[in-house]
Design an enzyme around this catalytic site. Structure first.
Site, PDB file in Angstrom:
ATOM      1  N   SER A  48      38.081  44.572  47.054  1.00 40.08           N
ATOM      2  CA  SER A  48      38.189  43.057  47.010  1.00 40.08           C
ATOM      3  C   SER A  48      39.712  42.787  46.236  1.00 40.08           C
ATOM      4  O   SER A  48      40.218  43.685  45.771  1.00 40.08           O
ATOM      5  CB  SER A  48      37.058  42.481  46.067  1.00 40.08           C
ATOM      6  OG  SER A  48      37.254  43.068  44.438  1.00 40.08           O
ATOM      7  N   CYS A  49      39.900  41.436  46.169  1.00 36.35           N
ATOM      8  CA  CYS A  49      41.079  41.021  45.437  1.00 36.35           C
ATOM      9  C   CYS A  49      41.082  40.712  44.139  1.00 36.35           C
ATOM     10  O   CYS A  49      42.126  40.271  43.519  1.00 36.35           O
ATOM     11  CB  CYS A  49      41.590  39.634  46.268  1.00 36.35           C
ATOM     12  SG  CYS A  49      41.754  40.037  47.987  1.00 36.35           S
ATOM     13  N   ASP A  50      40.089  41.085  43.418  1.00 33.70           N
ATOM     14  CA  ASP A  50      39.643  40.788  42.115  1.00 33.70           C
ATOM     15  C   ASP A  50      40.183  41.923  41.358  1.00 33.70           C
ATOM     16  O   ASP A  50      39.992  43.175  41.574  1.00 33.70           O
ATOM     17  CB  ASP A  50      38.261  40.490  41.933  1.00 33.70           C
ATOM     18  CG  ASP A  50      37.944  39.761  40.595  1.00 33.70           C
ATOM     19  OD1 ASP A  50      38.481  40.564  39.531  1.00 33.70           O
ATOM     20  OD2 ASP A  50      37.110  38.848  40.626  1.00 33.70           O
ATOM     21  N   SER A  51      41.100  41.666  40.051  1.00 30.32           N
ATOM     22  CA  SER A  51      41.530  42.819  39.293  1.00 30.32           C
ATOM     23  C   SER A  51      40.649  43.522  38.579  1.00 30.32           C
ATOM     24  O   SER A  51      40.768  44.302  37.891  1.00 30.32           O
ATOM     25  CB  SER A  51      42.638  42.301  38.506  1.00 30.32           C
ATOM     26  OG  SER A  51      42.305  41.316  37.606  1.00 30.32           O
TER      27      SER A  51
ATOM     28  N   ASN B 230      33.868  38.051  48.389  1.00 30.79           N
ATOM     29  CA  ASN B 230      35.093  38.362  48.957  1.00 30.79           C
ATOM     30  C   ASN B 230      34.630  38.486  50.397  1.00 30.79           C
ATOM     31  O   ASN B 230      35.921  38.993  51.107  1.00 30.79           O
ATOM     32  CB  ASN B 230      35.836  39.193  48.166  1.00 30.79           C
ATOM     33  CG  ASN B 230      37.480  38.957  48.088  1.00 30.79           C
ATOM     34  OD1 ASN B 230      38.285  39.472  47.544  1.00 30.79           O
ATOM     35  ND2 ASN B 230      37.953  37.880  48.950  1.00 30.79           N
TER      36      ASN B 230
END
Ligand SMILES: *Cc1c(COP(=O)(O)O)cnc(C)c1O
Length: 377
Positions: A328-331, A367
């Site tokens: 996903s794009c979440d850090s 996401n």
């Protein structure tokens, strides 16, 4: 790929490799070895006299896994109407179901009472009042706080009361027409400290005794879950833990006391192998990052609570250190750091061992990444 020692048998490993080689299923997916689950079901509880096992459904509620356990005669511990609905599709009889969530939703209570579930945990006046209204006369056990030191996933902050309050609550429950039958506790999940059970049993004994002097004679000691599995490091085996528990029980409780055990992680954890794919390799500063298609949100949620998994790749390169991240794009979606692994190629499979518990059951479609399928092999 090479079989790392101390995790799964040669037979299971071969089953996994065959499945990957022959199936059209595209990763990520979670393979669950039916033999390992069956072995655990027959092992757990064997070392504890007068005991009954209730599998904690939240660890892995996959229908094929539940069906297998039901066919082997296990009971189930549930907390929601969703878990109950699952069991009802398999016609699991109500005597095989208990609920140890000390604070239940109204809807769940209605469904559970309707289904005929008769054992309920509690740890507050409000819950007694709720039970007296929705489940009059039901059998209740009190959740006692016990030390969770040495458990990788502590559960003692949210639930449980101390001795004095526990005593008052059981008396209050009786006054309200409920049937106070016992005591429960949870030493914490992935409990690596075998002494936690001793301390907990001592504490339960003290409460038991003091209630008996007040005219309440209890019958059931529910020792919860907490048995650990191997993720990276060795853990005490179930036989050893149960021997210790059984010894403590023998010393502190009479033989007719019925013991409930609610294992979750230990039943399904090491039977699960995630099959994932390497989707990217990047360099951030001096860290090498490996991006794979299973992450914190679609299966490996427990990694942010400190669970470290063991990874297997087919590469024969020299091992190097990786930061492993999900898709996903979440850090937040970083599963592990400083993992020693030989460098794989893009598109290679990466296996994640001991991932059968608290993985898919925690997964979301955040996401747009779908929740991996569970496949019983
Ligand atoms: C989650 C839970 C369990 C299972 O615990 P494990 O550590 O997975 O064995 C048992 N009992 C209760 C009440 C739980 O909430």
């Amino acid at each position: 790929m090479e079989l790392p020692s101390g995790f799964i048998s040669k037979e299971t490993w071969n089953k996994v490799l065959n499945y990957i080689a022959l199936s059209d299923e595209s990763p990520p997916y979670l393979l669950m070895d039916s033999q390992m689950v069956a072995d655990k079901v027959s092992l757990i509880g064997k070392g504890i006299r007068n005991s009954k096992v209730f599998y904690a459904v939240k660890a892995n509620p996959d229908i094929s896994v539940i069906k297998l356990m039901h066919s082997l005669g296990t009971g189930f511990e549930i907390a929601s109407e969703g878990e109950l609905a699952l069991l009802s599709t398999l016609n699991v009889p109500p005597e095989k179901i208990i609920t140890s969530n000390p604070v239940k939703t109204f809807r769940f209570l209605e469904h559970a009472v309707d289904y005929g579930v008769s054992y309920y945990a509690f740890d507050s006046i409000a819950e007694v009042d709720k039970l007296a209204k929705y489940a009059p006369g039901c059998k209740v056990y009190i959740r006692l706080t016990v030390p969770n030191e040495g458990s990788e996933w502590p559960l003692s902050k949210k639930f449980g009361v101390e001795m004095e309050e526990a005593e008052q609550l059981l008396i209050y429950a009786k006054d309200k027409g409920l049937d106070p039958v016992g005591i429960t506790f949870h030493v914490g999940s992935q409990c690596n400290n075998v002494y936690n059970w001793n301390t907990a049993i001592d504490k339960a004994r003290e409460l038991w005794e003091s209630l008996s002097q007040k005219g309440i004679s209890l019958k059931i000691l529910n020792i919860g879950g907490g048995y650990p599995i191997r993720y990276t490091k060795n853990v005490a085996d179930i036989e050893t833990i149960e021997k210790k528990i059984n010894k403590a029980l023998k010393q502190k409780f009479s033989d007719d006391v019925e013991v409930f055990i609610e294992p979750g992680r230990a039943v399904v954890g090491d039977a699960g192998i995630f099959v994932s794919t390497v989707i990217g390799k990047t360099k951030r500063g001096d860290e090498n990052w490996l991006h794979i298609d299973v992450g914190v949100f679609n299966g490996l949620m427990e990694s942010i609570g400190g669970i470290k998994y063991t990874y297997v790749v087919g590469s024969r390169n020299d091992p190097m250190k990786w930061t492993i991240s999900g898709p996903s794009c979440d850090s937040f979606d970083v599963i592990d750091k400083d993992v020693l692994l030989p460098e794989p190629e893009l598109g290679n499979r990466i296996l994640i061992l001991s991932s059968g518990a608290y993985t898919i059951s925690y997964a979301s479609e955040f996401n747009g990444f779908s929740i991996p399928k569970t496949i019983l092999i």
